[in-house]
Design an enzyme around this catalytic site. Structure first.
Site, PDB file in Angstrom:
ATOM      1  N   CYS A   1      30.436  32.309 -15.061  1.00  0.00           N
ATOM      2  CA  CYS A   1      29.131  31.956 -13.929  1.00  0.00           C
ATOM      3  C   CYS A   1      29.828  32.076 -12.571  1.00  0.00           C
ATOM      4  CB  CYS A   1      29.207  30.437 -14.294  1.00  0.00           C
ATOM      5  SG  CYS A   1      27.893  29.894 -13.024  1.00  0.00           S
ATOM      6  N   GLU A   2      28.821  32.795 -11.844  1.00  0.00           N
ATOM      7  CA  GLU A   2      29.472  32.849 -10.278  1.00  0.00           C
ATOM      8  C   GLU A   2      29.173  31.764  -9.500  1.00  0.00           C
ATOM      9  OE1 GLU A   2      25.449  34.961  -8.106  1.00  0.00           O
ATOM     10  OE2 GLU A   2      26.857  36.447  -9.250  1.00  0.00           O
ATOM     11  N   HIS A   3      28.644  30.764 -10.051  1.00  0.00           N
ATOM     12  CA  HIS A   3      28.519  29.484  -9.047  1.00  0.00           C
ATOM     13  C   HIS A   3      29.762  28.703  -9.226  1.00  0.00           C
ATOM     14  CE1 HIS A   3      24.063  30.509  -9.911  1.00  0.00           C
ATOM     15  NE2 HIS A   3      24.369  30.976  -8.673  1.00  0.00           N
ATOM     16  N   HIS A   4      30.332  28.522 -10.454  1.00  0.00           N
ATOM     17  CA  HIS A   4      31.545  27.500 -10.584  1.00  0.00           C
ATOM     18  C   HIS A   4      32.784  28.194 -11.245  1.00  0.00           C
ATOM     19  CE1 HIS A   4      27.816  24.733 -10.340  1.00  0.00           C
ATOM     20  NE2 HIS A   4      28.634  24.174  -9.870  1.00  0.00           N
TER      21      HIS A   4
ATOM     22  N   GLN B   1      23.435  34.989 -15.864  1.00  0.00           N
ATOM     23  CA  GLN B   1      23.086  35.660 -17.064  1.00  0.00           C
ATOM     24  C   GLN B   1      21.776  36.442 -17.025  1.00  0.00           C
ATOM     25  OE1 GLN B   1      23.162  32.804 -20.381  1.00  0.00           O
ATOM     26  NE2 GLN B   1      21.381  34.220 -21.625  1.00  0.00           N
TER      27      GLN B   1
ATOM     28  N   HIS C   1      26.856  27.958 -21.263  1.00  0.00           N
ATOM     29  CA  HIS C   1      27.502  28.113 -19.857  1.00  0.00           C
ATOM     30  C   HIS C   1      28.371  26.822 -19.676  1.00  0.00           C
ATOM     31  CE1 HIS C   1      24.921  31.201 -17.998  1.00  0.00           C
ATOM     32  NE2 HIS C   1      24.315  31.079 -19.154  1.00  0.00           N
TER      33      HIS C   1
ATOM     34  N   CYS D   1      29.419  25.559 -17.161  1.00  0.00           N
ATOM     35  CA  CYS D   1      29.058  24.892 -16.027  1.00  0.00           C
ATOM     36  C   CYS D   1      27.965  23.883 -16.278  1.00  0.00           C
ATOM     37  CB  CYS D   1      28.524  26.031 -14.798  1.00  0.00           C
ATOM     38  SG  CYS D   1      27.145  27.222 -15.372  1.00  0.00           S
TER      39      CYS D   1
END
Length: 225
Positions: free
Chosen positions: A113-116, A154, A182, A184
């Site tokens: 996941c590119e956010h976390h 995703q 995920h 996250c």
């Protein structure tokens, strides 16, 4: 370059699982440094993070962690950022005139996941209808793996797999469904360990209700082994 440093805005984007583009957001200078140069820089960045957290990097267990993490980032879990690693997907004439859809299901997905920067783990199901050419079965798995091995959302991953196969096969008749967990969501934030995320991208004939239903029915079939 002006950078928005509004942390609240950034946190909201990540927690709401928002993606900003169908293409992986890369800088224009993304490939100026080679892999070894990137590893050297990332190694020091990881060292700084761990030391800031208060860890003693002289400990035998932690001494090699910065280098291991740097190599893992560049060569493994983010290897899909390197265009040199893009799988060559040779096509062949459909000499046996197979005219129905071909489905490759239960392709293992390991992404991040590119956010976390936490794992995304699940399965992809990919299908196409030949317009005269076919592609080797393993290449479908390799294409999924290539686009998964980068910081992702995703939805983008699903679209990228379909677009790549459409280009390779020269047909719009490609579909992809991904069902993934995920971390996250599962291990932080709401900590819902049971939920998973399902995304789909349907091209060409797969936009038709009957063809789409046939594909989804194939996914539900028990595997032979």
């Amino acid at each position: 370059m002006k950078i928005n440093d509004n942390t609240a805005d950034f946190d909201a984007i990540g927690d709401d699982h928002v993606g900003t583009s169908a293409d992986t957001p890369l800088r224009s200078d993304a490939f100026v440094l080679n892999s070894e140069e990137k590893i050297k820089i990332i190694k020091e960045d990881v060292r700084h993070i761990l030391e800031t957290l208060g860890l003693d990097l002289t400990d035998d267990s932690l001494q090699g962690t910065p280098n291991r993490v740097a190599k893992m980032f560049v060569n493994e879990i983010f290897g899909g950022l390197n265009p040199d690693k893009k799988p060559s997907a040779s096509t062949f004439d459909n000499k046996y005139k197979y005219g129905e859809m071909l489905v490759e299901k239960n392709i293992t997905v390991y992404s991040t996941c590119e956010h976390h920067l936490l794992p995304i783990v699940g399965k992809a199901h990919v299908a196409y209808i030949s317009n005269g050419t076919v592609v080797g079965l393993s290449k479908m798995n390799r294409i999924v793996d290539y686009f998964a091995k980068r910081p992702q959302v995703q939805e983008r991953l699903t679209i990228q797999v379909v677009k790549e196969l459409q280009n390779v096969l020269n047909t719009d008749d490609v579909a992809c469904v991904i069902d993934a967990k995920h971390l996250c969501v599962n291990s932080r934030g709401i900590r819902d360990t049971e939920s998973s995320t399902v995304t789909a991208e349907f091209g060409g004939k797969f936009k038709e209700a009957g063809t789409r239903r046939e594909f989804l029915d194939y996914i539900k079939l028990d595997t032979a082994f």
